[in-house]
Design a protein around this motif. Structure first.
Motif, PDB file in Angstrom:
ATOM      1  N   GLY B 428     114.777  16.508  19.725  1.00 50.11           N
ATOM      2  CA  GLY B 428     115.489  17.457  20.564  1.00 50.11           C
ATOM      3  C   GLY B 428     116.839  16.895  20.979  1.00 50.11           C
ATOM      4  O   GLY B 428     117.029  15.669  21.008  1.00 50.11           O
ATOM      5  N   CYS B 430     120.238  17.815  23.770  1.00 51.26           N
ATOM      6  CA  CYS B 430     120.711  18.680  24.846  1.00 51.26           C
ATOM      7  C   CYS B 430     122.050  19.342  24.526  1.00 51.26           C
ATOM      8  O   CYS B 430     122.460  20.286  25.205  1.00 51.26           O
ATOM      9  CB  CYS B 430     120.858  17.862  26.128  1.00 51.26           C
ATOM     10  SG  CYS B 430     122.145  16.576  25.979  1.00 51.26           S
ATOM     11  N   PRO B 459     111.229  20.005  22.407  1.00 50.61           N
ATOM     12  CA  PRO B 459     111.641  20.537  23.711  1.00 50.61           C
ATOM     13  C   PRO B 459     112.584  19.653  24.528  1.00 50.61           C
ATOM     14  O   PRO B 459     113.351  20.166  25.319  1.00 50.61           O
ATOM     15  CB  PRO B 459     110.313  20.715  24.450  1.00 50.61           C
ATOM     16  CG  PRO B 459     109.383  19.727  23.808  1.00 50.61           C
ATOM     17  CD  PRO B 459     109.853  19.494  22.405  1.00 50.61           C
ATOM     18  N   THR B 460     112.546  18.304  24.324  1.00 48.42           N
ATOM     19  CA  THR B 460     113.361  17.446  25.200  1.00 48.42           C
ATOM     20  C   THR B 460     114.367  16.628  24.415  1.00 48.42           C
ATOM     21  O   THR B 460     114.125  16.213  23.286  1.00 48.42           O
ATOM     22  CB  THR B 460     112.483  16.457  25.996  1.00 48.42           C
ATOM     23  OG1 THR B 460     111.608  15.809  25.074  1.00 48.42           O
ATOM     24  CG2 THR B 460     111.692  17.152  27.073  1.00 48.42           C
ATOM     25  N   CYS B 461     115.518  16.395  25.063  1.00 49.62           N
ATOM     26  CA  CYS B 461     116.600  15.662  24.397  1.00 49.62           C
ATOM     27  C   CYS B 461     116.208  14.199  24.207  1.00 49.62           C
ATOM     28  O   CYS B 461     115.739  13.542  25.134  1.00 49.62           O
ATOM     29  CB  CYS B 461     117.880  15.753  25.222  1.00 49.62           C
ATOM     30  SG  CYS B 461     119.242  14.774  24.508  1.00 49.62           S
ATOM     31  N   TYR B 466     116.433  15.384  29.177  1.00 47.18           N
ATOM     32  CA  TYR B 466     116.479  16.739  29.756  1.00 47.18           C
ATOM     33  C   TYR B 466     116.107  17.764  28.685  1.00 47.18           C
ATOM     34  O   TYR B 466     115.860  17.417  27.530  1.00 47.18           O
ATOM     35  CB  TYR B 466     117.858  17.033  30.343  1.00 47.18           C
ATOM     36  CG  TYR B 466     118.093  16.307  31.645  1.00 47.18           C
ATOM     37  CD1 TYR B 466     117.490  16.760  32.836  1.00 47.18           C
ATOM     38  CD2 TYR B 466     118.902  15.165  31.696  1.00 47.18           C
ATOM     39  CE1 TYR B 466     117.687  16.085  34.029  1.00 47.18           C
ATOM     40  CE2 TYR B 466     119.107  14.483  32.876  1.00 47.18           C
ATOM     41  CZ  TYR B 466     118.500  14.947  34.050  1.00 47.18           C
ATOM     42  OH  TYR B 466     118.677  14.291  35.223  1.00 47.18           O
ATOM     43  N   LYS B 467     116.157  19.002  29.067  1.00 42.63           N
ATOM     44  CA  LYS B 467     115.763  20.075  28.150  1.00 42.63           C
ATOM     45  C   LYS B 467     116.654  20.084  26.897  1.00 42.63           C
ATOM     46  O   LYS B 467     117.875  19.965  27.005  1.00 42.63           O
ATOM     47  CB  LYS B 467     115.881  21.414  28.892  1.00 42.63           C
ATOM     48  CG  LYS B 467     115.224  22.573  28.180  1.00 42.63           C
ATOM     49  CD  LYS B 467     115.100  23.781  29.137  1.00 42.63           C
ATOM     50  CE  LYS B 467     114.443  24.965  28.479  1.00 42.63           C
ATOM     51  NZ  LYS B 467     115.193  25.516  27.359  1.00 42.63           N
ATOM     52  N   LYS B 469     118.583  21.723  23.755  1.00 42.34           N
ATOM     53  CA  LYS B 469     119.130  23.011  23.301  1.00 42.34           C
ATOM     54  C   LYS B 469     118.851  23.210  21.824  1.00 42.34           C
ATOM     55  O   LYS B 469     118.734  24.320  21.334  1.00 42.34           O
ATOM     56  CB  LYS B 469     120.652  23.014  23.503  1.00 42.34           C
ATOM     57  CG  LYS B 469     121.123  23.631  24.798  1.00 42.34           C
ATOM     58  CD  LYS B 469     122.612  23.879  24.723  1.00 42.34           C
ATOM     59  CE  LYS B 469     123.166  24.248  26.077  1.00 42.34           C
ATOM     60  NZ  LYS B 469     124.534  23.786  26.251  1.00 42.34           N
TER      61      LYS B 469
END
Lengths: 478, 478
Positions: B428, B430, B459-461, B466-467, B469
């Motif tokens: 992932g 962000c 789902p996570t960077c 963090y979340k 993108k």
């Protein structure tokens, strides 16, 4: 004199621009080959490449940048090319230790590599060709004919002995002659160059020479027997069957995008280009005429012809744009499309279409049932006809009656006064450089080649009047 | 760990030299493409070129030399390319007024010309491709993969609006994917580049990414949506249907001779090259075995097979040299020839021949009556099988379980300890440049692309935790 001939250069430049073959660029002497210009080259490439492969050659690619020291190794070569070389002197923000030339031709780089690749008679012959861009920074440039950067192929072969290398040299010249005559519909004289016109570093240079519509000559292809000159310069030796170390004998041969210029100058007329079918990007254009929009059957019929031609591999275009038929006729004539098919309501009523060849004055009415066959036949006929017309033009403008420099000067003067083309002149030559030089200085005519099959043999030298050793084509040349 | 993987670079260099694909030259980072190497490129060219033309593109040729001032016009472009440019500073014995760069890519020259060629919406789209040599003076070079001069194609198109240009960008990426997967048998992930990996001057860059046998990634082709950036820099405007002047939207897309290197690194093994049938210079080699010289029927039979295969357009070689069968097997395996047919006295008695695929361990005995059909089938089967094997290899070495930088570091460390391949990692992200940069600094892994079809969504960077993108492929890359 025709408008085309009044200012041939102007006609040439305007024609290739209007026909969308090229554009000038801000880099001195470098042109952009637009799609219609480049596609002519692609068709030439296909025809050449197939024949190269059929005769056992393979393609390779060599570096474009050549170290300065490589040029120093063959004395004649550097003398011939150094005045025209562009140099890379810096890269990635730093000065280079040794200048690198943009290749004008690749004998030196390839010589260097062949000296590593060739060890034994088992490695021979080496039969390699390269398709590449090359650079010659010339003072006077003319699109396609002479540009700072151009595209070409260069063959480079190595052989066990002179006989084998000379056979290769002649084989490639014959392939060039075949493609230029059969595919480009340009008749050529094949023959040997005089020593002053030899490739820089060659033992013997052979060429095919073509006559343009203004009577000037274009060297359309050359093939060189290089002897052991590059083998000695680059130490290309091989182990013979008898276990000795011998130099290889090398050849090189090339044709370039100047062939595009030649096609235009040989076949073009006042209406624009005239392209031989075998290299035309579009071979047939279909144009609806009369009130065709009211009659959907016309486009339907043309669509059907379009599909049938496509299926046969014919490069066809259907022009259903909103312009008038007259406008379209002009446009497609300008582009030199070989055949035009017109179909209007009256044609449809008569179950026929009009077929017009670019180089002929009259249309033919063809039954719709036979139209595809008729087009196929006419493409073949036109190809042969263009070669024949060019041959007739050349015969009419190649003079064989001139015996002396005074007569040549008189001939040129008369042509000027009568607004005719002075053309080519077949003359005897004693073999002395001085006589060739004298002809050049006083008439701008240079020796083109010593043709293998001259129409007649000339007994006296055009320069000194003594006995001729050779019969030579002289002409003004691009 | 296999011998091939112990020192992959060494294996690669030795393999391409032994297989006679290339040679080094005295010009830094410039290689000579020998016939077997160049022919792989010719087959790639045929397959690409046909698809370009089927989708309405035409070829053209633009000058190789680009004035320095052209580069200044697009800020990102000059920043990206200027560190790598070689410069011509003198020509024909005189210094140039303005330095000329050897093209690293042709957006600027073509932008300049398109501004003259494009006047109205009627001129759009412009769909042009160029086959050419380009230069990037890079510090670290590797034959085929990264060389100072290389061969490539570069498409340059202009469109009325963003939608049309974006459609073109994706269409060409799909063509690349099709050729690389179906012809080179290399599975790729198609996706979007992150901003830091974009082409200098692009709005969006898309790529296809391939995994080599050492787990590294090669960017096998890129397609760029350039927005109106080059149109603004070179003032390429057109008259819209609504009679307004608008900037065109442009694209560019390219693939290069690094595809040759990729084929070798994806399919090669310890015995040498393994070439997919569709690009192999020789597809089938016929080798007589046992005391074949005493039995002329063997060569007669092989001659017959040779003729039958030739007639079907299959690239076949009959090796009747004096070397031992074992020597020949090695030689042809090294060269990666897909299929080998052996015929000896015992085979002949049994009315059969032995068929061996380069990538399979076992031979098959084939009835002579069926040999040609069997060869044809096996060429097709092998093509598919190589793609499937490469896909399995990729799946086995593409990891999707890693959530954090610490885990990635642990993963790389474990791979080193276990002598396995760390491969690719799907992670992932962000969207922040800093996170990408951190991954690169600490692991040498760079983002390859944001795949259109990731195996899973992360789902996570991987950087900040963090979340995410985007879900991104990270790998060490050539």
């Amino acid at each position: 004199m025709s408008k085309q001939l009044e200012d041939f250069s102007k006609w040439y430049i305007e024609t290739i621009q209007k026909a969308d073959l090229m554009d000038y660029t801000p880099v001195r002497g470098c042109i952009a080959f637009k799609p219609d210009g480049y596609e002519i080259w692609e068709h030439i490439q296909e025809e050449m490449d197939r024949r190269f492969k059929e005769t056992g050659h393979r393609n390779a690619y060599f570096p474009m940048l050549i170290p300065e020291s490589f040029f120093q190794k063959e004395k004649d070569h550097i003398e011939g090319f150094s005045p025209e070389l562009p140099w890379v002197t810096e890269a990635a923000g730093e000065p280079l230790e040794e200048r690198l030339a943009l290749r004008p031709t690749s004998e030196t780089m390839i010589g260097h590599l062949y000296s590593n690749w060739i060890k034994s008679y088992r490695d021979l012959p080496v039969l390699i060709n390269q398709w590449a861009n090359v650079f010659r920074w010339e003072k006077k440039t003319l699109p396609f004919i002479r540009t700072s950067e151009f595209l070409w192929q260069e063959g480079h072969t190595a052989h066990v002995d002179e006989e084998d290398a000379r056979q290769e040299t002649m084989q490639m010249l014959e392939i060039y002659k075949e493609v230029v005559e059969q595919v480009l519909a340009i008749p050529v004289y094949d023959g040997q160059k005089t020593p002053s016109e030899r490739f820089a570093g060659a033992v013997d240079t052979y060429s095919i020479e073509a006559m343009m519509k203004n009577g000037k000559a274009v060297q359309a292809g050359t093939s060189h027997y290089l002897g052991t000159k590059f083998a000695e310069a680059f130490n290309i030796k091989y182990l013979t069957k008898a276990n000795k170390h011998d130099y290889v004998h090398t050849t090189s041969w090339g044709t370039s995008t100047r062939l595009i210029g030649s096609v235009i100058m040989v076949h073009g007329d006042e209406q624009g280009l005239v392209l031989p079918p075998r290299i035309a990007p579009t071979q047939v254009v279909l144009i609806p005429v009369g009130p065709w929009k009211k009659n959907p059957q016309i486009i339907e019929q043309l669509d059907e012809i379009f599909g049938a031609l496509k299926a046969k591999g014919i490069r066809v275009c259907l022009d259903d744009s909103d312009q008038s038929p007259g406008f379209k006729f002009n446009e497609w004539e300008l582009k030199g499309v070989p055949l035009r098919v017109e179909l209007g309501p009256r044609d449809l009523d008569n179950n026929q279409a009009q077929l017009k060849a670019r180089d002929e004055a009259d249309k033919q009415a063809i039954e719709l049932a036979n139209i595809v066959t008729a087009i196929e036949q006419e493409l073949t006929t036109m190809q042969t006809r263009l070669l024949e017309k060019a041959r007739q033009f050349r015969e009419a403008n190649a003079y064989t009656h001139i015996e002396s420099l005074a007569q040549l000067q008189q001939h040129i003067k008369a042509a000027k006064e009568n607004s005719t083309i002075p053309g080519w002149v077949l003359a005897g030559w004693c073999g002395e450089n001085a006589c060739e030089e004298q002809v050049k200085e006083e008439t701008k005519y240079t020796s083109r080649n010593i043709p293998f099959n001259p129409p007649i043999t000339k007994p006296t030298c055009i320069g000194c009047g003594y006995k001729a050793k050779h019969t030579v084509w002289f002409a003004q040349a691009y």
